[in-house]
Write an enzyme that holds these catalytic residues in place. Structure first.
Site, PDB file in Angstrom:
ATOM      1  CB  SER A   1      -2.166   5.279  -8.691  1.00  0.00           C
ATOM      2  OG  SER A   1      -1.098   5.358  -9.014  1.00  0.00           O
ATOM      3  CG  HIS A   2      -1.824   9.551 -13.089  1.00  0.00           C
ATOM      4  ND1 HIS A   2      -2.264   9.855 -12.132  1.00  0.00           N
ATOM      5  CD2 HIS A   2      -2.267   9.708 -14.406  1.00  0.00           C
ATOM      6  CE1 HIS A   2      -3.117  10.478 -12.435  1.00  0.00           C
ATOM      7  NE2 HIS A   2      -3.142  10.844 -13.402  1.00  0.00           N
TER       8      HIS A   2
ATOM      9  CG  ASP B   1       2.699   8.157   0.142  1.00  0.00           C
ATOM     10  OD1 ASP B   1       2.339   7.747  -1.169  1.00  0.00           O
ATOM     11  OD2 ASP B   1       3.420   8.148   0.985  1.00  0.00           O
TER      12      ASP B   1
ATOM     13  NE  ARG C   1       0.142  -1.036  -2.081  1.00  0.00           N
ATOM     14  CZ  ARG C   1       1.542  -1.835  -2.927  1.00  0.00           C
ATOM     15  NH1 ARG C   1       1.832  -2.791  -2.837  1.00  0.00           N
ATOM     16  NH2 ARG C   1       2.832  -0.984  -2.493  1.00  0.00           N
TER      17      ARG C   1
HETATM   18  P1  IMP Z   1       3.650   6.226  -3.977  1.00  0.00           P
HETATM   19  O1  IMP Z   1       3.101   5.672  -2.716  1.00  0.00           O
HETATM   20  O2  IMP Z   1       3.531   5.961  -4.971  1.00  0.00           O
HETATM   21  O3  IMP Z   1       4.474   6.979  -3.233  1.00  0.00           O
HETATM   22  O4  IMP Z   1       5.190   4.997  -3.647  1.00  0.00           O
HETATM   23  C1  IMP Z   1       6.165   3.782  -3.003  1.00  0.00           C
HETATM   24  C2  IMP Z   1       6.834   3.106  -3.590  1.00  0.00           C
HETATM   25  O5  IMP Z   1       7.554   2.959  -2.205  1.00  0.00           O
HETATM   26  C3  IMP Z   1       6.507   2.512  -4.965  1.00  0.00           C
HETATM   27  O6  IMP Z   1       6.994   3.104  -5.941  1.00  0.00           O
HETATM   28  C4  IMP Z   1       7.636   1.033  -4.620  1.00  0.00           C
HETATM   29  O7  IMP Z   1       8.931   1.199  -4.849  1.00  0.00           O
HETATM   30  C5  IMP Z   1       8.059   1.558  -3.211  1.00  0.00           C
HETATM   31  N1  IMP Z   1       6.620   0.252  -3.063  1.00  0.00           N
HETATM   32  C6  IMP Z   1       5.714  -0.073  -1.878  1.00  0.00           C
HETATM   33  N2  IMP Z   1       5.641  -0.859  -2.262  1.00  0.00           N
HETATM   34  C7  IMP Z   1       5.789  -1.580  -2.410  1.00  0.00           C
HETATM   35  C8  IMP Z   1       5.992  -3.035  -2.467  1.00  0.00           C
HETATM   36  O8  IMP Z   1       5.157  -3.858  -1.952  1.00  0.00           O
HETATM   37  N3  IMP Z   1       7.142  -4.104  -2.915  1.00  0.00           N
HETATM   38  C9  IMP Z   1       7.988  -3.258  -3.751  1.00  0.00           C
HETATM   39  N4  IMP Z   1       8.414  -1.933  -3.434  1.00  0.00           N
HETATM   40  C10 IMP Z   1       7.603  -1.726  -2.921  1.00  0.00           C
END
Ligand code: IMP
Length: 291
Positions: A14-15, A75, A190
């Protein structure tokens, strides 16, 4: 199934500083050292798959083959029942290029209103996280975790990030944004995905306490600043920054240093949320003082 052993280096695919920080917090007690894809200069692949699992796998494989090390990707997103699971895999994209989750939460609230979904006690939703561990040879393992609850409006609380201030997990009254981090992590999607990962891949490793140190504290503050979208998140950040300065017995930052840091931050051509710019300037001012 292959397992990881103490002392191994693991690339966090991840970045996003916030995500790297959270995953580092989870794996550090098992003696694994996290290095981020960003630190290694690996490019960030486009998330082209239609599922969380597909995107987690795509990110982990790109990092593992690019680095020659095992890589872990997450993700995740928010799924709202009355929106047919949206924003889902588009959770990050609803926040726009500036990753402004004030905007993303407004959009979720607006879509729910358009569907008359604001029932009492609130529309049902869940967070989901899929972790994927990939090996340089191309082998992958995925693990899923979910937490269910309801949404509230307006958002509440300055802890956490993303959609946290509008999500109340089942069995609680506080939003994730109002809970102390330890409360959220005890039940989060998570953590649940990580538990499955831990059982399958960290088999014999036992958790050991990780001693706090200045580098870890600074990385945590950088991760928090980079994810600020709302006024409440800035307020919470300022409290943590003050506590950090206090712990270090640092003198107060003088106005001149703060003004230089502010000027540098706002000089950049950026449309990021202003609360985030302010947080970064405050952090930069305290660091100028440190060096
Ligand atoms: P990605 O997995 O980087 O594509 O993005 C996941 C997106 O889901 C994040 O940028 C948040 O918007 C949302 N998200 C994932 N986990 C959480 C959390 O624990 N709290 C709030 N938002 C979350």
């Amino acid at each position: 199934m292959r397992t990881l052993t103490r002392g191994m280096k693991l690339v966090v695919a991840s970045h996003n500083k916030g995500k790297v920080w959270e995953i580092d917090q989870l794996i550090a007690p098992y003696g694994l050292a996290a290095v981020s894809a960003g630190q290694l200069g690996l490019r960030e692949p486009e998330e082209t798959e239609p599922t969380f699992e597909g995107n987690a796998r795509l990110k982990a494989l790109a990092a593992a083959t690019g680095s020659g090390l095992p890589a872990l990707a997450d993700d995740s997103g928010l799924e709202v029942d009355c929106l047919g699971g949206a924003p889902g895999i588009f959770s990050a994209r609803w926040a726009g290029p500036q990753k402004d989750f004030g905007v993303a939460m407004e959009k979720v609230a607006h879509e729910i209103t358009a569907r008359h979904g604001w029932t009492s006690p609130g529309p049902r939703a869940n967070f989901i996280s899929v972790l994927c561990l990939a090996w340089p040879g191309g082998q992958t393992q995925t693990f899923e975790g979910k937490v269910y609850g309801r949404l509230v409006w307006p958002p509440r609380g300055g802890n956490g990030f993303g959609y946290d201030p509008m999500f109340v997990p089942d069995g609680y009254d506080q939003t994730f944004g109002e809970m102390e981090p330890a409360g959220k992590y005890a039940i989060s999607h998570r953590t649940r995905a990580f538990d499955a990962f831990r059982k399958a891949v960290l088999g014999d490793l036992s958790a050991q306490p990780v001693m706090p140190n200045a580098d870890r504290d600074a990385a945590g503050l950088h991760a928090a600043a980079a994810n600020i979208s709302t006024r409440d998140e800035l307020k919470t950040f300022v409290r943590h920054l003050s506590a950090d300065l206090e712990r270090r017995g640092q003198p107060r930052v003088d106005l001149g240093t703060l003004m230089v840091a502010l000027e540098d931050s706002v000089a950049e051509e950026s449309t990021e949320p202003r609360w985030r710019t302010l947080a970064k300037a405050l952090l930069a001012a305290t660091e100028a003082k440190r060096s």
